[in-house]
Design a protein around this motif. Structure first.
Motif, PDB file in Angstrom:
ATOM      1  N   LEU A   1      -4.204  -5.879  -5.972  1.00 23.23           N
ATOM      2  CA  LEU A   1      -3.796  -4.698  -5.841  1.00 23.23           C
ATOM      3  C   LEU A   1      -2.626  -4.613  -7.336  1.00 23.23           C
ATOM      4  O   LEU A   1      -2.466  -3.435  -7.881  1.00 23.23           O
ATOM      5  CB  LEU A   1      -2.880  -4.503  -4.718  1.00 23.23           C
ATOM      6  CG  LEU A   1      -2.059  -2.765  -4.788  1.00 23.23           C
ATOM      7  CD1 LEU A   1      -3.008  -1.935  -4.323  1.00 23.23           C
ATOM      8  CD2 LEU A   1      -1.002  -2.731  -3.069  1.00 23.23           C
TER       9      LEU A   1
ATOM     10  N   CYS B   1      -3.443  -2.538 -10.279  1.00 22.03           N
ATOM     11  CA  CYS B   1      -2.873  -1.280 -10.782  1.00 22.03           C
ATOM     12  C   CYS B   1      -2.444  -1.270 -12.522  1.00 22.03           C
ATOM     13  O   CYS B   1      -2.322  -0.048 -13.037  1.00 22.03           O
ATOM     14  CB  CYS B   1      -1.502  -1.518 -10.463  1.00 22.03           C
ATOM     15  SG  CYS B   1      -1.294  -1.004  -9.292  1.00 22.03           S
TER      16      CYS B   1
ATOM     17  N   VAL C   1       1.105  -1.239   0.307  1.00 26.41           N
ATOM     18  CA  VAL C   1      -0.156  -0.083   0.050  1.00 26.41           C
ATOM     19  C   VAL C   1       0.873   1.193  -0.217  1.00 26.41           C
ATOM     20  O   VAL C   1       0.613   2.723  -0.851  1.00 26.41           O
ATOM     21  CB  VAL C   1      -1.157  -0.292   1.209  1.00 26.41           C
ATOM     22  CG1 VAL C   1      -1.329   1.465   1.103  1.00 26.41           C
ATOM     23  CG2 VAL C   1      -1.956  -1.251   1.030  1.00 26.41           C
TER      24      VAL C   1
ATOM     25  N   GLY D   1       2.274   1.536  -2.904  1.00 24.72           N
ATOM     26  CA  GLY D   1       1.138   2.096  -4.407  1.00 24.72           C
ATOM     27  C   GLY D   1       1.236   2.978  -5.721  1.00 24.72           C
ATOM     28  O   GLY D   1       1.116   2.567  -6.625  1.00 24.72           O
TER      29      GLY D   1
END
Length: 235
Positions: free
Chosen positions: A125, A129, A82, A85
């Protein structure tokens, strides 16, 4: 469309997408967070599950009983992802032909998910992306916290997909697509089809020696991909 149900299970890193240098940094940050000291050595990453990498990294750094630290390490890995990110979105890239490959198989009515060494949250994640989450049923994948053995991840993904979609997938209709010998051996050990791609650091010769049924240079040739998935001869 396929004559019977089919399941494609994609590896993520270096098969569908690439995040240069990210994996090692995530593990280094997580180690620092969990142990309070910098990591001296990170275990080999290529084609391995996060569970195996964490266990080996802790042992390589003098922690003889790594299992009690696994959950804390997983949480630290996700926190590190995170925190990075913005960098992931900036430097991550979908590999050539990957999106078109997944889209083309989706049109064939195939169920598609992942078998990846990543933790579920990190896999989501990464795929988000690169805007690939809409094409894959991530609820039925096999992930890096499931086991240290990729064959176990394959078996779990098949079981989850069969339960969710209420079908039975014949072994010949389950296909692993990946870039390392670990991906190929995971398929072979569970008796399903293995397609290798040389988009990572592993050569075609090594993928073939590991037992790949077909090896592709990348995912840009959709005709070759379909032949590899369906079991036709690929030249």
């Amino acid at each position: 469309m396929p004559a019977e149900p089919a399941l494609i299970l994609w590896d993520v890193d270096h098969t569908l997408m690439s995040f240069p240098g990210l994996g090692r940094e995530l593990h280094a940050r997580a180690f620092q967070e969990v142990t309070g000291r910098p990591v001296a050595r990170v275990a080999d990453l290529a084609g391995r599950t996060d569970r195996a990498i964490v266990v080996d990294t802790l042992r390589l750094n003098g922690i003889d009983r790594p299992e009690p630290l696994l959950e804390a390490f997983y949480a630290a890995l996700m926190a590190a992802a995170v925190a990075l990110g913005d960098r992931m979105r900036r430097t991550g890239r979908v590999l050539p032909g990957a999106r078109a490959a997944v889209e083309s198989l989706a049109r064939d009515g195939i169920v598609q998910s992942v078998v990846t060494g990543n933790l579920p949250s990190i896999a989501r994640l990464k795929l988000a992306c690169c805007e690939l989450t809409d094409l894959l049923d991530l609820a039925v994948g096999g992930y890096g916290d499931d086991d240290t053995d990729r064959a176990a991840l394959v078996a779990l993904a098949v079981k989850r997909a069969e339960s969710a979609h209420r079908v039975t997938f014949a072994p010949a209709r389950v296909v692993i697509v990946g870039d390392t010998a670990h991906d190929i051996r995971g398929a072979r050990d569970t008796g399903v089809r293995a397609v290798g791609v040389t988009t990572g650091a592993t050569t075609a010769e090594t993928l073939t020696a590991a037992g790949a049924d077909a090896v592709l240079t990348d995912l840009t040739d959709l005709a070759a991909l379909h032949a590899a998935v369906y079991g036709d001869t690929v030249t």
